[in-house]
Design a protein around this motif. Structure first.
Motif, mmCIF file in Angstrom:
data_model
loop_
_atom_site.group_PDB
_atom_site.id
_atom_site.type_symbol
_atom_site.label_atom_id
_atom_site.label_comp_id
_atom_site.label_asym_id
_atom_site.label_seq_id
_atom_site.Cartn_x
_atom_site.Cartn_y
_atom_site.Cartn_z
ATOM 1 N N THR A 13 0.819 -1.209 0.000
ATOM 2 C CA THR A 13 0.000 0.000 0.000
ATOM 3 C C THR A 13 0.860 1.269 0.000
ATOM 4 O O THR A 13 0.482 2.266 -0.612
ATOM 5 C CB THR A 13 -0.925 0.030 1.233
ATOM 6 N N GLY A 42 0.229 -7.674 -4.377
ATOM 7 C CA GLY A 42 0.545 -7.498 -2.959
ATOM 8 C C GLY A 42 -0.407 -6.539 -2.292
ATOM 9 O O GLY A 42 -0.890 -6.768 -1.188
ATOM 10 N N GLY B 41 -4.285 2.739 4.219
ATOM 11 C CA GLY B 41 -3.812 1.582 3.458
ATOM 12 C C GLY B 41 -4.737 0.384 3.496
ATOM 13 O O GLY B 41 -4.384 -0.692 3.033
ATOM 14 N N SER B 43 -8.223 0.560 2.586
ATOM 15 C CA SER B 43 -9.285 0.602 1.589
ATOM 16 C C SER B 43 -9.065 1.807 0.668
ATOM 17 O O SER B 43 -8.126 2.585 0.871
ATOM 18 C CB SER B 43 -10.657 0.674 2.259
ATOM 19 N N PHE B 44 -9.954 1.908 -0.292
ATOM 20 C CA PHE B 44 -9.772 2.955 -1.321
ATOM 21 C C PHE B 44 -10.678 4.155 -1.095
ATOM 22 O O PHE B 44 -10.564 5.164 -1.785
ATOM 23 C CB PHE B 44 -10.094 2.361 -2.694
ATOM 24 N N MET B 49 -8.196 6.858 2.293
ATOM 25 C CA MET B 49 -7.177 7.499 1.459
ATOM 26 C C MET B 49 -6.655 8.784 2.101
ATOM 27 O O MET B 49 -5.475 9.116 1.973
ATOM 28 C CB MET B 49 -7.728 7.788 0.064
ATOM 29 N N ALA B 52 -4.139 7.582 4.501
ATOM 30 C CA ALA B 52 -2.945 7.086 3.804
ATOM 31 C C ALA B 52 -2.113 8.239 3.246
ATOM 32 O O ALA B 52 -0.879 8.225 3.304
ATOM 33 C CB ALA B 52 -3.365 6.133 2.683
ATOM 34 N N ARG B 53 -2.802 9.230 2.717
ATOM 35 C CA ARG B 53 -2.062 10.385 2.164
ATOM 36 C C ARG B 53 -1.394 11.180 3.268
ATOM 37 O O ARG B 53 -0.293 11.718 3.081
ATOM 38 C CB ARG B 53 -3.010 11.269 1.362
ATOM 39 N N TYR B 56 1.711 9.304 4.208
ATOM 40 C CA TYR B 56 2.745 9.509 3.184
ATOM 41 C C TYR B 56 3.293 10.943 3.238
ATOM 42 O O TYR B 56 4.494 11.169 3.061
ATOM 43 C CB TYR B 56 2.190 9.209 1.789
ATOM 44 N N ARG B 59 5.850 11.007 5.808
ATOM 45 C CA ARG B 59 7.093 10.403 5.286
ATOM 46 C C ARG B 59 7.870 11.421 4.444
ATOM 47 O O ARG B 59 9.096 11.521 4.517
ATOM 48 C CB ARG B 59 6.769 9.208 4.376
ATOM 49 N N GLN B 60 7.125 12.163 3.628
ATOM 50 C CA GLN B 60 7.794 13.161 2.773
ATOM 51 C C GLN B 60 8.478 14.241 3.614
ATOM 52 O O GLN B 60 9.582 14.676 3.293
ATOM 53 C CB GLN B 60 6.779 13.798 1.825
ATOM 54 N N LEU B 72 9.848 6.323 1.190
ATOM 55 C CA LEU B 72 9.552 4.981 1.713
ATOM 56 C C LEU B 72 10.726 4.387 2.484
ATOM 57 O O LEU B 72 10.629 3.268 3.004
ATOM 58 C CB LEU B 72 9.123 4.032 0.581
ATOM 59 N N SER B 229 -1.045 -5.438 7.249
ATOM 60 C CA SER B 229 -0.358 -4.324 6.599
ATOM 61 C C SER B 229 -1.154 -3.800 5.406
ATOM 62 O O SER B 229 -0.742 -2.851 4.765
ATOM 63 C CB SER B 229 1.035 -4.773 6.126
ATOM 64 N N GLY B 230 -2.275 -4.454 5.107
ATOM 65 C CA GLY B 230 -3.034 -4.062 3.921
ATOM 66 C C GLY B 230 -2.428 -4.613 2.644
ATOM 67 O O GLY B 230 -2.892 -4.324 1.548
ATOM 68 N N SER B 231 -1.385 -5.400 2.772
ATOM 69 C CA SER B 231 -0.685 -5.958 1.610
ATOM 70 C C SER B 231 -0.467 -7.456 1.821
ATOM 71 O O SER B 231 -0.265 -7.904 2.959
ATOM 72 C CB SER B 231 0.686 -5.311 1.426
ATOM 73 N N ASP B 244 6.998 -1.614 5.270
ATOM 74 C CA ASP B 244 6.093 -2.605 5.881
ATOM 75 C C ASP B 244 6.757 -3.433 6.980
ATOM 76 O O ASP B 244 6.078 -3.867 7.913
ATOM 77 C CB ASP B 244 5.556 -3.556 4.803
ATOM 78 N N GLU B 247 5.919 -1.809 10.160
ATOM 79 C CA GLU B 247 4.644 -1.095 10.328
ATOM 80 C C GLU B 247 3.421 -2.001 10.411
ATOM 81 O O GLU B 247 2.357 -1.655 9.890
ATOM 82 C CB GLU B 247 4.462 -0.078 9.193
#
Lengths: 90, 382
Positions: A13, A42, B41, B43-44, B49, B52-53, B56, B59-60, B72, B229-231, B244, B247
């Motif tokens: 993700t 993934g 992370g 769902s959409f 989102m 998730a943004r 991120y 992170r930036q 990342l 992890s959503g993945s 990941d 996390e």
């Protein structure tokens, strides 16, 4: 309504969100959707692009975020089909 | 009719523990996040989102601050303690030898002890500066890592990371840096070490419960914390790629939205201007107390982090910190500061020290008031 679009899948993700950030930063019309059950990837979410912007978007992402795969999403009546997108993305 | 008591405003000099005054944008970002964010992370839809943004985006901000190309390479945790636990438990085996230092906080020492590895300790001089020229004498056949603080939480000395890094490169060792006291306080680039662990609630001005791990070079982590992890949901083991691997579970997206706001505020003010401000506070404090001969200062010097540790006359540290709080509403920290080896070095295990740590929102007037308070304490009890 967009009939055909390209969807991009990712290994995780975080990679999907990073790709979305890059594409939005470059003003691409990018959307998000859950990963279709027919596709193995993934990450549980994938990005949606219009067919006409997909190649440029993939080129932009190529050196930055690994795209796991790309598919052409075809809506035909009540049926949705996913075909591997012909561009080399791996 | 009740007599109106005069209550002096608090002077907060415990910024090395946590910063309590944050820019208003931080609490605004957290409040907005709590009311709107879904699970990052997972769902959409828009709430997920947004979360998730925001993660991120944090992170930036960290990546920009640390000079990283790829956001990342930043993984988020609940703070430096969790970061150090995940990193050290994920790398070090009982048969390994690790070099650490007498400056370390228990967030480094206890995870190291728990691995069961062999340990050697690099000592320091009277200023608290690590004696890096002694590193070669500590090397053994099974040495794999050097784990050290970037800046002492007790006396503020800053590690010569260049010397440690050269030693590590020459001997094929991994270098793990605890940047709890330095990230947001002085320039802390990702390339100072292979792995940096940081916290969000001190100089970065973020909420408590935020922190992370920056991986410049992966020394071969094993996952420690595992979970969703959503993945790759059908995979039995945790993914080992950044971020990941560190996390598992729901991200603290609310807190990270606040952390990003804190960092943006630091950038708005300018990191160098903030550093100079804190340095001026430390210099004024050190000059002020230099006129009070009953004060014993430990280790600190003008180029250190904005931290000074001292004792007054023969007073136990807790008596000094209690008097300052009850009589002048000055918040400091006494005791051993989770830095047992450095207290042993200065022979203050029993007595402790009183630590003054200065922050962005402190003023020179507060420093002057505190120096006057210390002089008054000496007069009264010294």
């Amino acid at each position: 309504m967009i009939q055909n679009e390209i969807i991009l899948t990712f290994s995780g993700t975080s990679q999907a969100i990073q790709a979305e950030s890059i594409l939005l930063g470059a003003a691409f019309p990018v959307g998000v959707m859950p990963l279709p059950g027919d596709i193995r990837a993934g990450c549980g979410i994938c990005l949606r692009l219009t067919e006409d912007t997909a190649d440029t978007a993939l080129a932009l992402l190529r050196e930055v975020v690994p795209v796991q795969a790309a598919y052409l999403r075809m809506l035909s009546g009540s049926e949705t089909r996913y075909l591997p997108y012909p561009e080399e993305v791996k | 009719m009740k007599r109106k008591q005069r209550v002096s405003p608090m002077i907060y000099f415990d910024n090395a523990a946590t910063t309590i005054q944050k820019p208003p944008e931080v609490s605004q970002a957290v409040a907005q996040a709590i009311g709107t964010f879904g699970n990052a992370g997972r769902s959409f839809h828009t709430p997920a989102m947004q979360a998730a943004r925001a993660v991120y985006g944090a992170r930036q901000e960290i990546a920009r601050l640390a000079g990283l190309q790829n956001p990342l390479q930043v993984a988020f945790t609940s703070g430096a303690t969790e970061s150090l636990n995940l990193v050290l438990s994920g790398l070090i085996r009982p048969e390994d030898h690790v070099i650490t230092t007498v400056l370390e906080h228990n967030s480094v020492l206890r995870p190291l002890y728990q691995t069961g590895c062999e340990l050697s300790y690099l000592s320091c001089d009277d200023r608290g500066m690590l004696l890096t020229d002694r590193l070669p004498a500590l090397l053994r056949k099974n040495t794999r890592f050097v784990v050290c603080t970037h800046g002492s939480n007790l006396v503020g000395s800053v590690t010569d990371t260049g010397a440690v890094q050269s030693f590590c490169h020459e001997n094929g060792l991994g270098f793990i840096l605890d940047a709890s006291q330095t990230m947001g306080s002085i320039q802390t680039n990702a390339d100072l070490a292979d792995v940096l662990c940081f916290t969000g609630h001190k100089a970065l001005l973020g909420p408590q419960g935020t922190g992370g791990i920056i991986v410049q070079r992966d020394p071969g982590f094993r996952p420690v914390k595992t979970g969703g992890s959503g993945s790759d949901s059908f995979r039995r083991s945790q993914r080992t790629t950044m971020p990941d691997i560190f996390e598992a579970g729901t991200a603290n997206a609310h807190g990270l939205a606040g952390l990003a706001a804190g960092i943006r505020h630091l950038n708005y003010l300018g990191m160098e201007a903030i550093r100079r401000h804190k340095q001026a506070l430390l210099t004024a404090f050190l000059e002020g107390i230099s006129n009070i001969p009953q004060i014993r200062l430990y280790g600190s010097h003008p180029d250190a982090l904005p931290v000074a540790a001292l004792n007054v006359g023969d007073l136990p540290a807790e008596e000094t910190t209690l008097w300052l709080w009850e009589n002048r509403h000055i918040a400091t920290r006494s005791g051993s500061h989770c830095a047992p080896l450095l207290h042993r070095f200065f022979h203050t295990e029993k007595r402790g020290m009183v630590r003054f740590s200065f922050g962005l929102y402190n003023s020179l007037e507060e420093v002057e008031t505190t120096v006057e308070a210390l002089a008054a304490l000496v007069k009264k009890k010294g």
